[in-house]
Design a protein around this motif. Structure first.
Motif, PDB file in Angstrom:
ATOM      1  N   LEU A  64       0.836  -1.199   0.000  1.00  0.00           N
ATOM      2  CA  LEU A  64       0.000   0.000   0.000  1.00  0.00           C
ATOM      3  C   LEU A  64       0.866   1.242   0.000  1.00  0.00           C
ATOM      4  CD1 LEU A  64      -2.587  -0.920   2.782  1.00  0.00           C
ATOM      5  CD2 LEU A  64      -3.083  -0.709   0.350  1.00  0.00           C
ATOM      6  N   THR A  65       0.385   2.282  -0.667  1.00  0.00           N
ATOM      7  CA  THR A  65       1.053   3.574  -0.569  1.00  0.00           C
ATOM      8  C   THR A  65       0.414   4.358   0.582  1.00  0.00           C
ATOM      9  OG1 THR A  65      -0.503   4.688  -2.050  1.00  0.00           O
ATOM     10  CG2 THR A  65       1.425   3.611  -3.086  1.00  0.00           C
ATOM     11  N   PRO A  66       1.095   5.368   1.104  1.00  0.00           N
ATOM     12  CA  PRO A  66       0.466   6.171   2.152  1.00  0.00           C
ATOM     13  C   PRO A  66      -0.894   6.752   1.748  1.00  0.00           C
ATOM     14  CG  PRO A  66       2.819   6.573   2.170  1.00  0.00           C
ATOM     15  CD  PRO A  66       2.524   5.725   0.942  1.00  0.00           C
ATOM     16  N   PRO A  67      -1.064   7.291   0.529  1.00  0.00           N
ATOM     17  CA  PRO A  67      -2.398   7.802   0.161  1.00  0.00           C
ATOM     18  C   PRO A  67      -3.454   6.695   0.081  1.00  0.00           C
ATOM     19  CG  PRO A  67      -0.737   8.777  -1.257  1.00  0.00           C
ATOM     20  CD  PRO A  67      -0.066   7.680  -0.475  1.00  0.00           C
ATOM     21  N   GLN A  68      -3.089   5.510  -0.394  1.00  0.00           N
ATOM     22  CA  GLN A  68      -4.039   4.403  -0.436  1.00  0.00           C
ATOM     23  C   GLN A  68      -4.454   4.013   0.976  1.00  0.00           C
ATOM     24  OE1 GLN A  68      -1.810   1.440  -2.571  1.00  0.00           O
ATOM     25  NE2 GLN A  68      -2.489   2.170  -4.576  1.00  0.00           N
ATOM     26  N   PHE A  69      -3.487   3.942   1.879  1.00  0.00           N
ATOM     27  CA  PHE A  69      -3.797   3.598   3.257  1.00  0.00           C
ATOM     28  C   PHE A  69      -4.685   4.668   3.886  1.00  0.00           C
ATOM     29  CE2 PHE A  69      -2.897   3.414   7.828  1.00  0.00           C
ATOM     30  CZ  PHE A  69      -3.304   2.110   8.079  1.00  0.00           C
ATOM     31  N   ALA A  70      -4.374   5.944   3.620  1.00  0.00           N
ATOM     32  CA  ALA A  70      -5.191   7.042   4.155  1.00  0.00           C
ATOM     33  C   ALA A  70      -6.637   6.916   3.673  1.00  0.00           C
ATOM     34  CB  ALA A  70      -4.610   8.392   3.748  1.00  0.00           C
ATOM     35  N   ALA A  71      -6.817   6.549   2.410  1.00  0.00           N
ATOM     36  CA  ALA A  71      -8.169   6.385   1.872  1.00  0.00           C
ATOM     37  C   ALA A  71      -8.899   5.243   2.582  1.00  0.00           C
ATOM     38  CB  ALA A  71      -8.106   6.119   0.366  1.00  0.00           C
ATOM     39  N   LEU A  72      -8.221   4.130   2.784  1.00  0.00           N
ATOM     40  CA  LEU A  72      -8.844   2.995   3.471  1.00  0.00           C
ATOM     41  C   LEU A  72      -9.223   3.356   4.905  1.00  0.00           C
ATOM     42  CD1 LEU A  72      -6.545   0.085   2.201  1.00  0.00           C
ATOM     43  CD2 LEU A  72      -8.895   0.586   1.473  1.00  0.00           C
ATOM     44  N   VAL A  73      -8.333   4.043   5.596  1.00  0.00           N
ATOM     45  CA  VAL A  73      -8.615   4.447   6.987  1.00  0.00           C
ATOM     46  C   VAL A  73      -9.801   5.399   7.025  1.00  0.00           C
ATOM     47  CG1 VAL A  73      -7.729   5.738   8.979  1.00  0.00           C
ATOM     48  CG2 VAL A  73      -6.288   4.035   7.861  1.00  0.00           C
ATOM     49  N   LYS A  74      -9.841   6.350   6.099  1.00  0.00           N
ATOM     50  CA  LYS A  74     -10.947   7.305   6.074  1.00  0.00           C
ATOM     51  C   LYS A  74     -12.275   6.584   5.826  1.00  0.00           C
ATOM     52  CE  LYS A  74     -10.380  10.836   6.844  1.00  0.00           C
ATOM     53  NZ  LYS A  74     -10.456  11.501   8.165  1.00  0.00           N
ATOM     54  N   LEU A  75     -12.282   5.612   4.942  1.00  0.00           N
ATOM     55  CA  LEU A  75     -13.501   4.845   4.681  1.00  0.00           C
ATOM     56  C   LEU A  75     -13.892   4.017   5.906  1.00  0.00           C
ATOM     57  CD1 LEU A  75     -12.851   3.715   1.012  1.00  0.00           C
ATOM     58  CD2 LEU A  75     -14.596   5.344   1.809  1.00  0.00           C
ATOM     59  N   LEU A  76     -12.925   3.506   6.627  1.00  0.00           N
ATOM     60  CA  LEU A  76     -13.217   2.763   7.849  1.00  0.00           C
ATOM     61  C   LEU A  76     -13.835   3.687   8.895  1.00  0.00           C
ATOM     62  CD1 LEU A  76     -12.945   0.025   9.367  1.00  0.00           C
ATOM     63  CD2 LEU A  76     -10.743   0.881  10.202  1.00  0.00           C
ATOM     64  N   GLU A  77     -13.296   4.895   9.014  1.00  0.00           N
ATOM     65  CA  GLU A  77     -13.796   5.864   9.992  1.00  0.00           C
ATOM     66  C   GLU A  77     -15.178   6.402   9.641  1.00  0.00           C
ATOM     67  OE1 GLU A  77      -9.478   7.846  11.201  1.00  0.00           O
ATOM     68  OE2 GLU A  77     -10.873   8.971   9.952  1.00  0.00           O
ATOM     69  N   ARG A  78     -15.391   6.735   8.381  1.00  0.00           N
ATOM     70  CA  ARG A  78     -16.600   7.452   7.971  1.00  0.00           C
ATOM     71  C   ARG A  78     -17.649   6.590   7.298  1.00  0.00           C
ATOM     72  NH1 ARG A  78     -16.177  12.953   5.334  1.00  0.00           N
ATOM     73  NH2 ARG A  78     -18.356  12.661   5.780  1.00  0.00           N
ATOM     74  N   GLY A  79     -17.261   5.432   6.821  1.00  0.00           N
ATOM     75  CA  GLY A  79     -18.182   4.639   6.029  1.00  0.00           C
ATOM     76  C   GLY A  79     -18.168   5.135   4.596  1.00  0.00           C
ATOM     77  N   PRO A  80     -19.083   4.648   3.765  1.00  0.00           N
ATOM     78  CA  PRO A  80     -19.108   5.045   2.365  1.00  0.00           C
ATOM     79  C   PRO A  80     -19.237   6.566   2.205  1.00  0.00           C
ATOM     80  CG  PRO A  80     -20.575   3.201   2.740  1.00  0.00           C
ATOM     81  CD  PRO A  80     -20.122   3.684   4.089  1.00  0.00           C
ATOM     82  N   VAL A  81     -18.447   7.110   1.303  1.00  0.00           N
ATOM     83  CA  VAL A  81     -18.487   8.546   1.000  1.00  0.00           C
ATOM     84  C   VAL A  81     -18.330   8.714  -0.503  1.00  0.00           C
ATOM     85  CG1 VAL A  81     -17.552   9.327   3.214  1.00  0.00           C
ATOM     86  CG2 VAL A  81     -15.998   8.874   1.333  1.00  0.00           C
TER      87      VAL A  81
END
Length: 120
Positions: free
Chosen positions: A17-34
């Motif tokens: 994973l790249t840092p931006p990919q990981f950030a996207a996954l974490v954000k989706l985990l935190e917020r749910g679908p966006v």
């Protein structure tokens, strides 16, 4: 220099994973679908970069895209079961990367750095 150190440690520890990919996954985990655009804003990347991130994550089966029922122009992004499992498993590793990146700092310096970064 600090970001280079972080990226080098991150790529060693979370090699798929790249840092931006990981950030996207974490954000989706935190917020749910966006929406794809909202996710890009949340992780501070432009629309073209967000699309590339989502394309790669979707190709790996970690996220799924759907059209918004109320506005067909809007594309929503959500974690798949595999994506959720992966990000939950990788969070401790990412936290270790952050600690490793700051390993040369004292505890007080680490706390101050986190305070300063939060202000940005």
């Amino acid at each position: 220099m600090a970001i280079q150190r972080y990226n080098e440690i991150f790529s060693r520890q979370l090699s798929k994973l790249t840092p931006p990919q990981f950030a996207a996954l974490v954000k989706l985990l935190e917020r749910g679908p966006v929406s794809q655009n909202e996710m890009g804003r949340q992780i501070s990347v432009d629309a073209a970069t967000t699309k590339g991130i989502v394309d790669r994550l979707e190709a790996r089966g970690l996220v799924a895209r759907t059209r918004c029922a109320r506005d067909q122009r809007k594309i929503n992004v959500a974690l798949t079961g595999e994506g959720e499992n992966l990000v939950k498993h990788k969070i401790p590793e990412a936290e270790a990367v952050a600690l490793d990146t700051m390993s040369r700092l004292t505890q007080i310096e680490r706390e101050r750095l986190v305070e300063l970064l939060a202000k940005l």
